[in-house]
Design a protein around this motif. Structure first.
Motif, PDB file in Angstrom:
ATOM      1  N   PRO A   1       0.885  -1.014   0.001  1.00  0.00           N
ATOM      2  CA  PRO A   1       0.038   0.256  -0.172  1.00  0.00           C
ATOM      3  C   PRO A   1       0.528   1.288   0.393  1.00  0.00           C
ATOM      4  CG  PRO A   1      -0.153  -0.846   1.631  1.00  0.00           C
ATOM      5  CD  PRO A   1       0.530  -2.295   1.611  1.00  0.00           C
ATOM      6  N   PHE A   2       2.288   1.102   0.652  1.00  0.00           N
ATOM      7  CA  PHE A   2       2.584   2.375   0.474  1.00  0.00           C
ATOM      8  C   PHE A   2       3.913   2.698  -0.570  1.00  0.00           C
ATOM      9  CE2 PHE A   2       4.927  -0.506   3.450  1.00  0.00           C
ATOM     10  CZ  PHE A   2       6.070  -0.706   2.595  1.00  0.00           C
ATOM     11  N   LEU A   3       3.559   1.329  -1.469  1.00  0.00           N
ATOM     12  CA  LEU A   3       4.890   1.838  -2.044  1.00  0.00           C
ATOM     13  C   LEU A   3       3.876   2.475  -3.738  1.00  0.00           C
ATOM     14  CD1 LEU A   3       6.574  -1.441  -2.845  1.00  0.00           C
ATOM     15  CD2 LEU A   3       7.075   0.993  -1.570  1.00  0.00           C
ATOM     16  N   SER A   4       3.841   3.245  -4.786  1.00  0.00           N
ATOM     17  CA  SER A   4       3.607   3.086  -5.764  1.00  0.00           C
ATOM     18  C   SER A   4       3.377   2.641  -6.672  1.00  0.00           C
ATOM     19  CB  SER A   4       4.422   4.704  -6.834  1.00  0.00           C
ATOM     20  OG  SER A   4       6.254   4.103  -7.494  1.00  0.00           O
ATOM     21  N   ALA A   5       2.192   2.627  -7.713  1.00  0.00           N
ATOM     22  CA  ALA A   5       2.286   1.546  -8.556  1.00  0.00           C
ATOM     23  C   ALA A   5       3.858   1.087  -9.601  1.00  0.00           C
ATOM     24  CB  ALA A   5       1.564   2.063  -9.822  1.00  0.00           C
ATOM     25  N   VAL A   6       3.880   2.331  -9.625  1.00  0.00           N
ATOM     26  CA  VAL A   6       5.681   1.859 -10.527  1.00  0.00           C
ATOM     27  C   VAL A   6       7.336   1.023  -9.633  1.00  0.00           C
ATOM     28  CG1 VAL A   6       6.818   4.160  -9.957  1.00  0.00           C
ATOM     29  CG2 VAL A   6       7.450   2.063 -12.331  1.00  0.00           C
ATOM     30  N   GLU A   7       6.787   1.260  -8.737  1.00  0.00           N
ATOM     31  CA  GLU A   7       7.258   0.215  -6.864  1.00  0.00           C
ATOM     32  C   GLU A   7       6.818  -0.774  -7.003  1.00  0.00           C
ATOM     33  OE1 GLU A   7       9.165   4.243  -4.726  1.00  0.00           O
ATOM     34  OE2 GLU A   7       7.276   3.975  -4.321  1.00  0.00           O
ATOM     35  N   ASN A   8       5.715  -0.715  -7.215  1.00  0.00           N
ATOM     36  CA  ASN A   8       5.180  -2.497  -6.978  1.00  0.00           C
ATOM     37  C   ASN A   8       5.348  -2.777  -8.106  1.00  0.00           C
ATOM     38  OD1 ASN A   8       3.452  -3.175  -4.872  1.00  0.00           O
ATOM     39  ND2 ASN A   8       2.812  -1.415  -4.707  1.00  0.00           N
ATOM     40  N   VAL A   9       5.619  -2.520  -8.818  1.00  0.00           N
ATOM     41  CA  VAL A   9       5.567  -3.570 -10.434  1.00  0.00           C
ATOM     42  C   VAL A   9       7.093  -4.019 -10.442  1.00  0.00           C
ATOM     43  CG1 VAL A   9       5.693  -3.692 -12.738  1.00  0.00           C
ATOM     44  CG2 VAL A   9       3.825  -2.535 -12.025  1.00  0.00           C
ATOM     45  N   GLU A  10       7.826  -2.646 -10.239  1.00  0.00           N
ATOM     46  CA  GLU A  10       9.136  -3.265  -9.993  1.00  0.00           C
ATOM     47  C   GLU A  10       9.812  -4.435  -8.812  1.00  0.00           C
ATOM     48  OE1 GLU A  10      11.738   1.334 -10.946  1.00  0.00           O
ATOM     49  OE2 GLU A  10      10.899   0.291  -9.121  1.00  0.00           O
ATOM     50  N   LEU A  11       9.248  -4.310  -7.604  1.00  0.00           N
ATOM     51  CA  LEU A  11       9.271  -5.517  -6.528  1.00  0.00           C
ATOM     52  C   LEU A  11       9.741  -6.208  -6.966  1.00  0.00           C
ATOM     53  CD1 LEU A  11       9.348  -4.523  -3.365  1.00  0.00           C
ATOM     54  CD2 LEU A  11       6.888  -5.574  -3.748  1.00  0.00           C
ATOM     55  N   PRO A  12       8.885  -7.087  -7.549  1.00  0.00           N
ATOM     56  CA  PRO A  12       9.740  -9.025  -7.578  1.00  0.00           C
ATOM     57  C   PRO A  12      11.415  -9.269  -7.872  1.00  0.00           C
ATOM     58  CG  PRO A  12       7.926  -8.183  -8.234  1.00  0.00           C
ATOM     59  CD  PRO A  12       7.976  -7.161  -7.976  1.00  0.00           C
ATOM     60  N   LEU A  13      11.874  -7.672  -8.732  1.00  0.00           N
ATOM     61  CA  LEU A  13      13.030  -7.857  -9.016  1.00  0.00           C
ATOM     62  C   LEU A  13      14.118  -6.200  -8.252  1.00  0.00           C
ATOM     63  CD1 LEU A  13      13.296  -7.944 -12.626  1.00  0.00           C
ATOM     64  CD2 LEU A  13      13.009 -10.199 -11.257  1.00  0.00           C
ATOM     65  N   MET A  14      13.199  -6.207  -7.405  1.00  0.00           N
ATOM     66  CA  MET A  14      13.623  -4.845  -6.362  1.00  0.00           C
ATOM     67  C   MET A  14      15.356  -5.431  -6.010  1.00  0.00           C
ATOM     68  SD  MET A  14      13.619  -1.380  -6.218  1.00  0.00           S
ATOM     69  CE  MET A  14      11.662  -0.948  -6.489  1.00  0.00           C
ATOM     70  N   PHE A  15      15.416  -6.725  -5.332  1.00  0.00           N
ATOM     71  CA  PHE A  15      16.657  -6.542  -4.574  1.00  0.00           C
ATOM     72  C   PHE A  15      17.195  -7.630  -5.802  1.00  0.00           C
ATOM     73  CE2 PHE A  15      12.610  -5.465  -1.886  1.00  0.00           C
ATOM     74  CZ  PHE A  15      13.732  -4.669  -0.723  1.00  0.00           C
ATOM     75  N   GLU A  16      17.535  -7.705  -6.493  1.00  0.00           N
ATOM     76  CA  GLU A  16      18.419  -8.347  -7.731  1.00  0.00           C
ATOM     77  C   GLU A  16      19.488  -7.666  -8.558  1.00  0.00           C
ATOM     78  OE1 GLU A  16      16.373 -11.432  -9.298  1.00  0.00           O
ATOM     79  OE2 GLU A  16      15.276 -11.955  -7.847  1.00  0.00           O
ATOM     80  N   PRO A  17      20.183  -8.248  -9.103  1.00  0.00           N
ATOM     81  CA  PRO A  17      21.519  -6.857  -9.007  1.00  0.00           C
ATOM     82  C   PRO A  17      20.859  -6.625 -10.999  1.00  0.00           C
ATOM     83  CG  PRO A  17      22.173  -9.554  -9.709  1.00  0.00           C
ATOM     84  CD  PRO A  17      20.895  -9.565  -8.388  1.00  0.00           C
ATOM     85  N   TYR A  18      19.982  -5.703 -11.175  1.00  0.00           N
ATOM     86  CA  TYR A  18      19.048  -5.082 -12.189  1.00  0.00           C
ATOM     87  C   TYR A  18      19.610  -3.785 -12.348  1.00  0.00           C
ATOM     88  CZ  TYR A  18      16.887  -9.345 -13.556  1.00  0.00           C
ATOM     89  OH  TYR A  18      16.557 -10.859 -13.604  1.00  0.00           O
ATOM     90  N   ASP A  19      20.164  -3.510 -13.270  1.00  0.00           N
ATOM     91  CA  ASP A  19      20.331  -1.706 -13.729  1.00  0.00           C
ATOM     92  C   ASP A  19      18.961  -1.378 -12.814  1.00  0.00           C
ATOM     93  OD1 ASP A  19      19.500   0.427 -15.547  1.00  0.00           O
ATOM     94  OD2 ASP A  19      21.627   0.292 -14.795  1.00  0.00           O
ATOM     95  N   ARG A  20      18.922  -0.429 -12.318  1.00  0.00           N
ATOM     96  CA  ARG A  20      17.973   0.006 -11.479  1.00  0.00           C
ATOM     97  C   ARG A  20      16.944   1.073 -12.674  1.00  0.00           C
ATOM     98  NH1 ARG A  20      17.797  -3.319  -8.757  1.00  0.00           N
ATOM     99  NH2 ARG A  20      18.518  -3.487  -7.017  1.00  0.00           N
ATOM    100  N   LYS A  21      17.902   1.806 -13.574  1.00  0.00           N
ATOM    101  CA  LYS A  21      17.595   2.330 -14.882  1.00  0.00           C
ATOM    102  C   LYS A  21      16.521   0.857 -15.593  1.00  0.00           C
ATOM    103  CE  LYS A  21      19.929   6.969 -14.640  1.00  0.00           C
ATOM    104  NZ  LYS A  21      21.035   7.203 -15.488  1.00  0.00           N
ATOM    105  N   ALA A  22      17.242   0.335 -16.212  1.00  0.00           N
ATOM    106  CA  ALA A  22      16.382  -0.118 -17.051  1.00  0.00           C
ATOM    107  C   ALA A  22      14.951  -0.850 -16.551  1.00  0.00           C
ATOM    108  CB  ALA A  22      17.637  -1.481 -16.663  1.00  0.00           C
ATOM    109  N   LEU A  23      15.390  -1.579 -15.148  1.00  0.00           N
ATOM    110  CA  LEU A  23      13.966  -1.838 -14.193  1.00  0.00           C
ATOM    111  C   LEU A  23      12.784  -0.619 -14.097  1.00  0.00           C
ATOM    112  CD1 LEU A  23      12.990  -3.713 -13.019  1.00  0.00           C
ATOM    113  CD2 LEU A  23      13.943  -3.140 -10.888  1.00  0.00           C
ATOM    114  N   ARG A  24      13.436   0.252 -13.570  1.00  0.00           N
ATOM    115  CA  ARG A  24      12.256   1.344 -14.393  1.00  0.00           C
ATOM    116  C   ARG A  24      11.875   1.173 -15.207  1.00  0.00           C
ATOM    117  NH1 ARG A  24      10.488   5.328 -10.607  1.00  0.00           N
ATOM    118  NH2 ARG A  24      10.829   3.418  -9.206  1.00  0.00           N
ATOM    119  N   LYS A  25      12.928   1.492 -16.036  1.00  0.00           N
ATOM    120  CA  LYS A  25      11.957   1.146 -17.913  1.00  0.00           C
ATOM    121  C   LYS A  25      10.816   0.430 -17.887  1.00  0.00           C
ATOM    122  CE  LYS A  25      13.501   2.727 -22.135  1.00  0.00           C
ATOM    123  NZ  LYS A  25      13.004   1.355 -23.321  1.00  0.00           N
TER     124      LYS A  25
END
Length: 239
Positions: free
Chosen positions: A113-137
């Motif tokens: 509930p406290f995350l935005s839509a885009v942050e919720n979508v990113e969440l499954p890969l948030m703590f993995e070694p992905y480029d943050r800009k590419a993940l947000r894109k």
């Protein structure tokens, strides 16, 4: 990271099934009674199909979905996901298979509930070694794909039920899975909103080649499915 057809699917041999369930049983012991949640169920699901498991509560559809997704194991029988016999791999190997191959959609959305839509979508890969800009894109691209480009920064409490479920659909796609499993995806939605969500799932099959298996008692889902498997008392009653 751009939106493409599933890499796992592209490795399948021509005509191979994404899901193959063979003679699956699921038995539960309640006191002296044995409850047969699944009885000798066999089915195949092929790339790009939108398959609906339909039946009333207690028919076995959610049990079958959980067994396909590895959230439960059959008492007897086998389940193959993209050609891998899941009875022959460890729990940790199955967890890795789920991570890489399967996306889940739940009827209660399961958004933070406290995350935005885009942050919720990113969440499954948030703590993995992905480029943050590419993940947000990629997360932004997926939200645009499900018609929520205007809701990127909205928290779930600021979105309608249909928008929350479409956010959950986008989240299920973030790791580029072959297979999406949806458990009663329209159960908490009104009829019109449910139609929009189901059409979104249908479009994923045609645009991305994603395979969808959904459990439901909602005729709206069945109308959009490429195949309907009707279940009753743990049996496959008809297709």
């Amino acid at each position: 990271m751009t939106i493409t057809s599933s890499a796992a699917e592209s490795t399948l041999a021509p005509g191979a099934a994404v899901v193959r369930v063979t003679d699956a049983w699921k038995l539960h012991k309640l006191g002296d009674e044995v409850v047969k949640a699944l009885v000798n169920v066999s089915l195949e699901v092929h790339p790009g199909e939108f398959v609906c498991l339909m039946g009333p509560s207690g028919s076995g559809k959610s049990t079958l979905l959980n067994i396909i997704g590895g959230l439960d194991r059959p008492t007897k029988g086998t389940v193959e996901i993209t050609g891998q016999d899941t009875s022959k791999i460890t729990e940790s190997q199955f967890a890795a298979l789920r991570h890489d191959t399967i996306g889940f959609i739940f009827q209660s959305y399961n958004l933070i509930p406290f995350l935005s839509a885009v942050e919720n979508v990113e969440l499954p890969l948030m703590f993995e070694p992905y480029d943050r800009k590419a993940l947000r894109k990629r997360a932004i691209e997926l939200l645009h794909l499900v018609g929520l480009g205007h809701r990127l920064d909205h928290q779930p409490t600021k979105m309608s039920g249909g928008e929350q479920q479409r956010t959950a659909i986008a989240r299920s796609l973030i790791s580029n899975p072959t297979l999406i499993l949806a458990d009663e995806p329209t159960a908490n939605l009104d009829h019109r909103t449910g139609e929009v969500v189901v059409q979104t799932l249908r479009d994923l099959c045609s645009k991305l080649g994603v395979t969808v298996v959904a459990s439901t008692h909602d005729p709206t889902v069945a109308e959009q499915a490429s195949r309907v498997i009707r279940m009753q008392d743990g049996h496959v009653q008809s297709e």
